[in-house]
Write a protein that holds these residues in place. Structure first.
Motif, PDB file in Angstrom:
ATOM      1  N   ALA A 360       0.821  -1.214   0.000  1.00  0.00           N
ATOM      2  CA  ALA A 360       0.000   0.000   0.000  1.00  0.00           C
ATOM      3  C   ALA A 360       0.852   1.260   0.000  1.00  0.00           C
ATOM      4  CB  ALA A 360      -0.921  -0.005   1.217  1.00  0.00           C
ATOM      5  N   GLY A 361       2.164   1.096  -0.097  1.00  0.00           N
ATOM      6  CA  GLY A 361       3.055   2.247  -0.128  1.00  0.00           C
ATOM      7  C   GLY A 361       3.450   2.748   1.237  1.00  0.00           C
ATOM      8  N   VAL A 362       3.037   2.043   2.288  1.00  0.00           N
ATOM      9  CA  VAL A 362       3.389   2.442   3.637  1.00  0.00           C
ATOM     10  C   VAL A 362       4.848   2.075   3.914  1.00  0.00           C
ATOM     11  CG1 VAL A 362       2.882   2.120   6.092  1.00  0.00           C
ATOM     12  CG2 VAL A 362       1.021   2.141   4.418  1.00  0.00           C
ATOM     13  N   ARG A 363       5.585   3.005   4.526  1.00  0.00           N
ATOM     14  CA  ARG A 363       6.981   2.758   4.877  1.00  0.00           C
ATOM     15  C   ARG A 363       7.130   2.888   6.386  1.00  0.00           C
ATOM     16  NH1 ARG A 363      10.617   5.917   3.596  1.00  0.00           N
ATOM     17  NH2 ARG A 363      12.266   4.646   2.677  1.00  0.00           N
ATOM     18  N   GLU A 364       7.874   1.959   7.004  1.00  0.00           N
ATOM     19  CA  GLU A 364       8.082   2.004   8.444  1.00  0.00           C
ATOM     20  C   GLU A 364       9.480   1.496   8.764  1.00  0.00           C
ATOM     21  OE1 GLU A 364       5.697  -0.729  10.718  1.00  0.00           O
ATOM     22  OE2 GLU A 364       5.363  -1.996   8.954  1.00  0.00           O
ATOM     23  N   PRO A 365      10.074   1.978   9.864  1.00  0.00           N
ATOM     24  CA  PRO A 365      11.431   1.546  10.214  1.00  0.00           C
ATOM     25  C   PRO A 365      11.445   0.087  10.645  1.00  0.00           C
ATOM     26  CG  PRO A 365      10.526   2.947  11.945  1.00  0.00           C
ATOM     27  CD  PRO A 365       9.567   3.009  10.794  1.00  0.00           C
ATOM     28  N   VAL A 366      12.559  -0.590  10.358  1.00  0.00           N
ATOM     29  CA  VAL A 366      12.762  -1.980  10.773  1.00  0.00           C
ATOM     30  C   VAL A 366      13.897  -1.981  11.795  1.00  0.00           C
ATOM     31  CG1 VAL A 366      13.360  -4.314  10.046  1.00  0.00           C
ATOM     32  CG2 VAL A 366      12.013  -2.840   8.524  1.00  0.00           C
ATOM     33  N   SER A 367      13.574  -2.274  13.033  1.00  0.00           N
ATOM     34  CA  SER A 367      14.593  -2.297  14.078  1.00  0.00           C
ATOM     35  C   SER A 367      15.120  -3.722  14.254  1.00  0.00           C
ATOM     36  CB  SER A 367      14.020  -1.794  15.398  1.00  0.00           C
ATOM     37  OG  SER A 367      12.989  -2.659  15.860  1.00  0.00           O
ATOM     38  N   GLY A 368      16.341  -3.822  14.737  1.00  0.00           N
ATOM     39  CA  GLY A 368      16.939  -5.132  14.998  1.00  0.00           C
ATOM     40  C   GLY A 368      17.445  -5.855  13.771  1.00  0.00           C
ATOM     41  N   ALA A 369      17.496  -5.180  12.615  1.00  0.00           N
ATOM     42  CA  ALA A 369      18.029  -5.805  11.405  1.00  0.00           C
ATOM     43  C   ALA A 369      19.556  -5.801  11.458  1.00  0.00           C
ATOM     44  CB  ALA A 369      17.546  -5.073  10.160  1.00  0.00           C
ATOM     45  N   VAL A 370      20.164  -6.948  11.151  1.00  0.00           N
ATOM     46  CA  VAL A 370      21.621  -7.052  11.096  1.00  0.00           C
ATOM     47  C   VAL A 370      22.053  -6.783   9.657  1.00  0.00           C
ATOM     48  CG1 VAL A 370      23.614  -8.540  11.439  1.00  0.00           C
ATOM     49  CG2 VAL A 370      21.661  -8.716  12.983  1.00  0.00           C
ATOM     50  N   VAL A 371      22.897  -5.767   9.473  1.00  0.00           N
ATOM     51  CA  VAL A 371      23.306  -5.352   8.132  1.00  0.00           C
ATOM     52  C   VAL A 371      24.812  -5.574   7.988  1.00  0.00           C
ATOM     53  CG1 VAL A 371      23.266  -3.511   6.414  1.00  0.00           C
ATOM     54  CG2 VAL A 371      21.497  -3.600   8.205  1.00  0.00           C
ATOM     55  N   ASN A 372      25.188  -6.349   6.980  1.00  0.00           N
ATOM     56  CA  ASN A 372      26.598  -6.638   6.711  1.00  0.00           C
ATOM     57  C   ASN A 372      27.021  -5.942   5.426  1.00  0.00           C
ATOM     58  OD1 ASN A 372      28.397  -8.719   4.901  1.00  0.00           O
ATOM     59  ND2 ASN A 372      29.144  -8.561   6.999  1.00  0.00           N
ATOM     60  N   PHE A 373      28.133  -5.219   5.489  1.00  0.00           N
ATOM     61  CA  PHE A 373      28.711  -4.535   4.327  1.00  0.00           C
ATOM     62  C   PHE A 373      30.025  -5.228   3.975  1.00  0.00           C
ATOM     63  CE2 PHE A 373      26.114  -1.538   6.598  1.00  0.00           C
ATOM     64  CZ  PHE A 373      25.505  -0.743   5.628  1.00  0.00           C
ATOM     65  N   THR A 374      30.163  -5.707   2.754  1.00  0.00           N
ATOM     66  CA  THR A 374      31.383  -6.392   2.330  1.00  0.00           C
ATOM     67  C   THR A 374      31.886  -5.764   1.036  1.00  0.00           C
ATOM     68  OG1 THR A 374      30.660  -8.480   3.317  1.00  0.00           O
ATOM     69  CG2 THR A 374      32.400  -8.599   1.668  1.00  0.00           C
ATOM     70  N   THR A 375      33.179  -5.462   0.992  1.00  0.00           N
ATOM     71  CA  THR A 375      33.764  -4.886  -0.213  1.00  0.00           C
ATOM     72  C   THR A 375      35.017  -5.643  -0.613  1.00  0.00           C
ATOM     73  OG1 THR A 375      34.556  -2.829  -1.243  1.00  0.00           O
ATOM     74  CG2 THR A 375      35.178  -3.199   1.048  1.00  0.00           C
ATOM     75  N   HIS A 376      35.266  -5.687  -1.895  1.00  0.00           N
ATOM     76  CA  HIS A 376      36.444  -6.356  -2.444  1.00  0.00           C
ATOM     77  C   HIS A 376      37.608  -5.368  -2.473  1.00  0.00           C
ATOM     78  CE1 HIS A 376      38.993  -7.373  -6.026  1.00  0.00           C
ATOM     79  NE2 HIS A 376      38.953  -8.552  -5.448  1.00  0.00           N
ATOM     80  N   VAL A 377      38.707  -5.747  -1.813  1.00  0.00           N
ATOM     81  CA  VAL A 377      39.869  -4.848  -1.776  1.00  0.00           C
ATOM     82  C   VAL A 377      41.067  -5.449  -2.505  1.00  0.00           C
ATOM     83  CG1 VAL A 377      39.132  -3.764   0.367  1.00  0.00           C
ATOM     84  CG2 VAL A 377      40.642  -5.756   0.452  1.00  0.00           C
ATOM     85  N   GLY A 378      40.935  -6.665  -3.002  1.00  0.00           N
ATOM     86  CA  GLY A 378      42.002  -7.275  -3.777  1.00  0.00           C
ATOM     87  C   GLY A 378      43.136  -7.787  -2.919  1.00  0.00           C
ATOM     88  N   GLY A 379      44.192  -8.198  -3.601  1.00  0.00           N
ATOM     89  CA  GLY A 379      45.358  -8.737  -2.916  1.00  0.00           C
ATOM     90  C   GLY A 379      45.345 -10.249  -2.920  1.00  0.00           C
ATOM     91  N   GLY A 380      46.510 -10.841  -2.727  1.00  0.00           N
ATOM     92  CA  GLY A 380      46.610 -12.286  -2.708  1.00  0.00           C
ATOM     93  C   GLY A 380      46.684 -12.873  -4.108  1.00  0.00           C
ATOM     94  N   THR A 381      46.824 -14.187  -4.168  1.00  0.00           N
ATOM     95  CA  THR A 381      46.982 -14.871  -5.451  1.00  0.00           C
ATOM     96  C   THR A 381      45.776 -14.668  -6.355  1.00  0.00           C
ATOM     97  OG1 THR A 381      48.375 -16.549  -4.424  1.00  0.00           O
ATOM     98  CG2 THR A 381      47.371 -17.116  -6.534  1.00  0.00           C
ATOM     99  N   ASN A 382      44.567 -14.749  -5.775  1.00  0.00           N
ATOM    100  CA  ASN A 382      43.352 -14.633  -6.580  1.00  0.00           C
ATOM    101  C   ASN A 382      42.725 -13.256  -6.524  1.00  0.00           C
ATOM    102  OD1 ASN A 382      43.576 -17.330  -7.317  1.00  0.00           O
ATOM    103  ND2 ASN A 382      42.330 -18.047  -5.598  1.00  0.00           N
ATOM    104  N   ASP A 383      43.453 -12.276  -5.979  1.00  0.00           N
ATOM    105  CA  ASP A 383      42.951 -10.907  -5.906  1.00  0.00           C
ATOM    106  C   ASP A 383      41.569 -10.868  -5.246  1.00  0.00           C
ATOM    107  OD1 ASP A 383      43.348  -8.148  -6.403  1.00  0.00           O
ATOM    108  OD2 ASP A 383      41.983  -8.227  -8.110  1.00  0.00           O
ATOM    109  N   ASP A 384      41.383 -11.665  -4.189  1.00  0.00           N
ATOM    110  CA  ASP A 384      40.050 -11.833  -3.617  1.00  0.00           C
ATOM    111  C   ASP A 384      39.942 -11.366  -2.164  1.00  0.00           C
ATOM    112  OD1 ASP A 384      41.634 -13.762  -2.482  1.00  0.00           O
ATOM    113  OD2 ASP A 384      40.390 -15.467  -3.052  1.00  0.00           O
ATOM    114  N   GLY A 385      40.843 -10.463  -1.750  1.00  0.00           N
ATOM    115  CA  GLY A 385      40.758  -9.952  -0.389  1.00  0.00           C
ATOM    116  C   GLY A 385      39.472  -9.180  -0.163  1.00  0.00           C
TER     117      GLY A 385
END
Length: 612
Positions: A360-385
């Motif tokens: 219905a287009g209603v928006r409400e805050p969601v508390s207690g959500a676990v949010v993980n941020f992951t980024t590729h920084v390279g390095g190593g043999t497979n450039d997969d740090g």
């Protein structure tokens, strides 16, 4: 199963009393018959059985109305299990059993190929007395340096892979401790160990030094130890001198040494490994001890601090080592003398809000959500740090998280995994996020409504089944990779519901593929059941109508090598996928069907589903 055993003596006693002493009961004790009937009725009136059809009662197999039925230990008729059902059995010493020094108890497995069906539905399991593996750990010429670390502690492990797909390896551990201050300051010092492991198998054995000595001696490994019926093997572990020294240096892209990292080497199977290094010094140098022999290794460089904005980097090293002890090996990466570690900007604080939106287009805050941020920084043999950071939303849905921005004017991409609380109506989500300048407030992280799953559960005659527990777990199928359902698995979350009076149930799930596990109430006549690889799509309601398979009775007897009954064991039964029977490689975990326990005569029984 404990309920059946507990009730068995009452039901059989009064049945026999009624059948064989009828004239005495009628002629001498007219009231005893009524009392006996009331007690029997009381035993049958357990309310947990009310929603299931009670099987025919019996005292012997011949009392059962259908051909091929067996009379269970608690006096009910079931059709028998068959050898074609791909069953596997695990026997584990009961926590209530008394340990007997003359009869050591160990976990033992029986795969589909090594179970002996005496007759249809009855299986004979032979428990072999375990072998006594005794040995000695020696430390030679270790000079006490006054550091205070004068007690040598080590973990002794013996293991092999499980014969039941998806079950943990069969592992036996013990600890040893050696006081290095006793006796001569230098010279050989010894301590002994002993373990009991099942015979007629091949094992891997490893001694792993602990604490301070994990930085001095690498684990010592012996592979493919054959433990036979007629052998009580003894092994001598001589840690001093049985290793090589490996050295290396870590630099940044500008060639400067990187300090504060730990280094560790292991083979890809995780059997052989190095000591744990001290942190790299100011010039980036480190030193490790590795076992004798040449093999491929993975070198891991990782930060000490937690949490850290520095990644764990892996370098794959081929054919490292030597057969002679005391040598030094200089490590390098693909022809480069040093190992390059990526340079990263200082993290900045970013602010986001986790918001749920309805149709219905209603928006409400969601508390207690676990949010993980992951980024590729390279390095190593497979450039997969990778670098990963977590945050949890507050009551307003807001999160504050430190993230690494892009270099110079470039942006940095993050994969964002949002795991919504189980009591929220909003679904978990996997999305992407771009950050550029250092810090600030970003766009809201929006979640859609969870998908509704409704259904009902009936038996083979169409009768609704109430009080059935339903566990929804993310499937192990490759199709589930990258779905919100897979996030729940990583955290060990399993949505659970129980069927109502008419067999109905209702759940809200994240999109993905699920295995639905159906578990009857305790003391029931029904088996456990699994409905696999059900796809749940975003915003598309799903209806599941589940027909429970008929029950089968697996009866068995656990005996020793002389045929004497073995008691004091829990018996767990699993169903193994046909694909695992036909192939040496199996990625489908066996499904747990149920468990019983061995009685004084070694007998056990488990109710299982009538499927193949």
């Amino acid at each position: 199963m404990k309920y059946f055993v507990k009730k068995n003596w009452k039901s059989l006693f009064f049945r026999r009393l009624f059948q064989h002493k009828r004239s005495v009961i009628k002629g001498v004790y007219p009231g005893l018959l009524l009392i006996a009937m009331l007690i029997i009725t009381g035993c049958r009136a357990d309310p947990t059985f009310s929603s299931y059809n009670e099987p025919p009662t019996c005292e012997f197999n011949s009392d059962c109305p259908a051909d091929g039925q067996l009379c269970s230990l608690n006096g009910y008729c079931f059709h028998a299990a068959t050898p074609s059902m791909n069953l596997a059995i695990e026997v584990i010493p009961s926590s209530t059993s008394k340990e007997d020094s003359t009869f050591q108890r160990t976990r033992t497995e029986f795969g589909p190929q090594n179970m002996e069906f005496i007759e249809d539905g009855t299986v004979k399991l032979v428990y072999r007395r375990p072998a006594h593996v005794a040995g000695k750990v020696s430390v030679i010429d270790y000079a006490i340096d006054g550091s205070g670390f004068d007690i040598f502690d080590a973990q002794v492990s013996v293991w092999r892979a499980s014969r039941i797909p998806g079950r943990p390896k069969v592992l036996y551990n013990t600890s040893v401790s050696l006081d290095m201050t006793v006796g001569e300051r230098e010279g050989e010092k010894n301590t002994s160990f002993d373990l009991h492991v099942p015979k007629n198998d091949s094992y891997t054995m490893r001694v792993t030094p602990q604490e301070y000595f994990a930085r001095v001696f690498p684990p010592l490994v012996i592979r493919d130890i054959a433990v036979n019926d007629d052998t009580d093997p003894t092994f001598l572990f001589d840690l001093e001198g049985e290793y090589l020294t490996a050295t290396g240096r870590v630099i940044d892209p500008m060639g400067n040494g990187v300090s504060g990292l730990q280094a560790h080497m292991r083979d890809e199977a995780g059997i052989y490994s190095s000591t744990v290094s001290n942190t790299t010094d100011e010039s980036g140098e480190f030193m490790l001890a590795i076992p004798l022999g040449k093999r491929d290794y993975v070198l891991e460089l990782y930060p000490v601090e937690e949490p850290s904005f520095r990644p764990t980097i892996q370098f794959y090293l081929e054919d490292i080592g030597a057969e002679s002890p005391g040598l030094s090996v200089e490590l390098s990466s693909e022809g480069e003398k040093d190992f390059t570690y990526p340079a990263l900007l200082t993290p900045c604080e970013y602010v986001y809000k986790v918001m749920g939106k309805s149709g219905a287009g209603v928006r409400e805050p969601v508390s207690g959500a676990v949010v993980n941020f992951t980024t590729h920084v390279g390095g190593g043999t497979n450039d997969d740090g990778m670098v990963s950071m977590n945050a949890t939303s507050d009551e307003t849905g807001q999160i504050r998280v430190n993230l690494i921005p892009g270099l110079n004017q470039n942006t940095r991409e993050y994969e964002v995994n949002i795991i919504s609380p189980m009591d929220s109506r909003y679904s978990s989500k996997i999305s992407n996020l771009t950050v550029s300048r250092c810090g600030g407030t970003g766009a809201d992280l929006e979640l859609d409504l969870r998908t509704e799953v409704v259904g009902n559960v009936v038996d083979s005659s169409g009768t609704p089944l109430s009080n059935i527990t339903i566990n929804a777990r993310a499937s192990t199928t490759e199709n589930n990779n990258g779905t919100p359902a897979s996030l729940m698995t990583n955290l060990g979350i399993r949505p659970t519901q129980t069927t109502g009076e008419n067999g109905e149930f209702f759940m809200k799930l994240d999109p993905g593929f699920y295995d639905f596990e159906f578990v009857p109430a305790s003391k029931s006549y029904m088996p456990r059941w699994l409905f696999s690889d059900v796809e749940i799509k975003q915003d598309i309601s799903r209806t599941l109508n589940i027909e429970f398979p008929e029950a089968r009775l697996l009866m068995g007897r656990l005996v020793d090598e002389e045929g004497a009954p073995v008691t004091g064991f829990d018996v767990k039964v699993y169903m193994v996928s046909t694909s695992c029977i036909e192939s040496d490689v199996c990625e489908t975990p066996a499904f747990y069907l149920g468990e019983g326990e061995t009685l004084e005569d070694g007998r056990f029984e488990v109710i299982i589903p009538a499927v193949q």
